[in-house]
Design a protein around this motif. Structure first.
Motif, short mmCIF file in Angstrom:
data_model
loop_
_atom_site.label_atom_id
_atom_site.label_comp_id
_atom_site.label_asym_id
_atom_site.label_seq_id
_atom_site.Cartn_x
_atom_site.Cartn_y
_atom_site.Cartn_z
N GLU A 124 29.16 57.50 25.94
CA GLU A 124 28.37 57.09 25.40
C GLU A 124 29.08 56.33 23.75
O GLU A 124 28.71 54.79 24.20
N PRO A 125 29.66 56.49 22.82
CA PRO A 125 29.61 55.23 22.20
C PRO A 125 30.99 54.18 22.68
O PRO A 125 30.70 53.56 22.43
N LEU A 126 31.99 55.10 22.71
CA LEU A 126 33.17 54.25 24.39
C LEU A 126 32.65 53.36 24.97
O LEU A 126 33.04 52.26 25.17
N PHE A 127 30.97 54.09 25.49
CA PHE A 127 31.00 52.86 26.33
C PHE A 127 29.82 51.23 25.80
O PHE A 127 29.60 50.18 26.08
N LEU A 128 29.53 51.85 24.15
CA LEU A 128 29.01 50.55 23.45
C LEU A 128 29.76 49.63 23.07
O LEU A 128 30.28 48.92 22.93
N ALA A 129 31.03 50.56 23.00
CA ALA A 129 32.04 50.10 22.46
C ALA A 129 33.13 48.62 23.58
O ALA A 129 32.88 47.74 23.14
N PHE A 130 33.10 49.44 24.73
CA PHE A 130 33.53 48.18 26.18
C PHE A 130 32.41 47.19 26.22
O PHE A 130 32.24 45.64 26.88
#
Length: 462
Positions: free
Chosen positions: A353-359
């Motif tokens: 989830e954090p990586l998804f928000l970053a991208f």
């Protein structure tokens, strides 16, 4: 040589540079508007905030709309595609009417306000898909297109020496203005209240755009701010850095002339490809996040982050392009957009989830920042006097990109899944970045070819 004319009681003069381009100087913004030209940034910005709801919050409303009206997901996104076609397609004909004095900026805004509001009222009460397409897709899209094209065009006319930053700021409202509605459509939009919510949105859009548009006014043709010397590109003074990196067009190109340079068609292709990728991300990031099992907060936040960065990124790259050059900034943005598609796919696959928000952040930046760059490049290359038509032609490519990104995007997902669709989107954006390297200003091969005209001739009129 130079010529002069009089359309107001204020003294002005027209000077001609070495290439023959005319600049009208002497009249201040206050002489023409009765106040600061800053209002021609803030009012268009507010109007763009209003019409942003239809495109950027639509993905968050899709599930409820499909359920209420008994539409398939493909039906719902084809409706957005029709909206995009008319939103983009109206820019050129409206621009020609404005440049011929048939349709003023104020008239375009008021007409756009009524049509955009009607679009939401129709979406709320449509008895079937055909009515929704006619009301929201055709009328609503046309209204939003009138507002969008008028707002972008008028800013460039009032800030010919700093159009990157100002155009980027105004263009940003078209994205982050939708953020409150993204969360409303995610958390407080259901079968019990959908009609009330959509009606209120229609009233909001109608009032905000109409009030802003009442005060729109174009400057005279060839107008240039009196405190900036358009001929002194190399001098150390306010505005010279932006002018050196993005020099004014060598002449005022008519649409047919702009097409014959080859640069306008190249811009059309680049914008078509990148708009398709951007609209694909806007349309399917929320459904993709849901399919990957992310919770509603992450789903709504990812779209909210995309919209905020999409908008603020437009202002940032506009400012940056004034300093390092429009073309260089555009290529960098398109590379970022392409890479972000693979990043969103990777983050979704891994369930991070954090990586998804970053991208989503990165994708939002790339997916909006190219719009103000093209909006500034067109008058940079072809002049301000016919910009409503020339930019209308370039922006019309979004109607093809919209069909590909939303309607065809749904079909690609059905056939290849999200993996195939996101991979294809990434490749398309990277190809567009490569094509942008071929852009060059017509009539000026190199920036160092710029030479100030030390003794321009002019004639003063009172």
């Amino acid at each position: 040589m130079s010529t002069t004319s009089t359309t107001t009681s204020t003294a002005y003069r027209e000077i001609r540079d070495a290439g023959g381009r005319v600049y009208r100087i002497g009249e201040s913004d206050r002489d023409i508007l009765g106040g600061s030209r800053l209002r021609m940034v803030l009012l268009p910005w507010a109007a763009m905030m209003g019409i942003s709801v239809a495109e950027y919050a639509y993905g968050s409303a899709e599930e409820t709309l499909s359920s209420v009206h008994h539409w398939t997901t493909t039906n719902t996104f084809w409706l957005l595609s029709v909206w995009t076609v008319f939103q983009a397609g109206v820019a050129f004909p409206a621009g020609r009417l404005r440049e011929r004095g048939i349709f003023s900026a104020r008239a375009a805004m008021l007409t756009g306000a009524v049509l955009a509001g009607l679009g939401f009222f129709t979406l709320s009460h449509a008895p079937n898909l055909g009515v929704a397409i006619a009301g929201f897709g055709v009328l609503g899209g046309t209204g939003a297109g009138l507002v969008y094209a008028t707002c972008i065009n008028i800013v460039g006319k009032w800030y010919p020496e700093r159009r990157g930053a100002k155009t980027g700021f105004v263009n940003g409202g078209f994205a982050y203005g939708s953020v409150p509605l993204i969360f409303i459509f995610t958390y407080a939009f259901d079968e019990g209240n959908f009609a009330v919510v959509l009606d209120l949105v229609g009233v909001y859009v109608l009032v905000l755009v109409a009030v802003s548009g009442l005060f729109f006014k174009d400057p005279p043709k060839n107008w240039w701010p009196a405190h900036i010397d358009p001929l002194a590109h190399g001098r150390d003074r306010k505005g010279s850095s932006a002018l050196l990196k993005n020099p004014p067009a060598v002449k005022q190109f008519e649409p047919a002339e702009a097409i014959r340079t080859g640069m306008l068609p190249l811009m059309w292709v680049c914008l078509m490809m990148t708009a398709g990728v951007s609209i694909f991300g806007i349309s399917f990031q929320v459904p993709f996040a849901k399919e990957m099992g992310f919770g509603p907060l992450v789903v709504a936040s990812s779209m909210g982050v995309m919209a905020v960065v999409n908008g603020t990124g437009r202002a940032a790259v506009g400012w940056l392009s004034d300093r390092i050059g429009r073309k260089r900034t555009l290529t960098a943005v398109l590379l970022i957009l392409g890479a972000a598609q693979f990043g969103v796919l990777w983050a979704g696959d891994t369930g991070n989830e954090p990586l998804f928000l970053a991208f989503a952040f990165i994708s939002g930046f790339g997916g909006g920042s190219f719009y103000p760059l093209f909006a500034a490049l067109v008058p940079d290359y072809f002049g301000e006097n016919n910009n409503a038509s020339n930019y209308g032609l370039v922006y019309s490519s979004k109607l093809v990109g919209g069909l590909a990104g939303s309607g065809l995007g749904a079909m690609v997902i059905a056939a290849w899944g999200y993996h195939g669709a996101y991979s294809l989107a990434g490749v398309i954006a990277l190809v567009a970045a490569a094509l942008s390297l071929l852009l060059r200003q017509p009539g000026r091969e190199r920036l160092r070819d710029i030479r100030p005209n030390p003794q321009p001739t002019s004639r003063e009129i009172i």
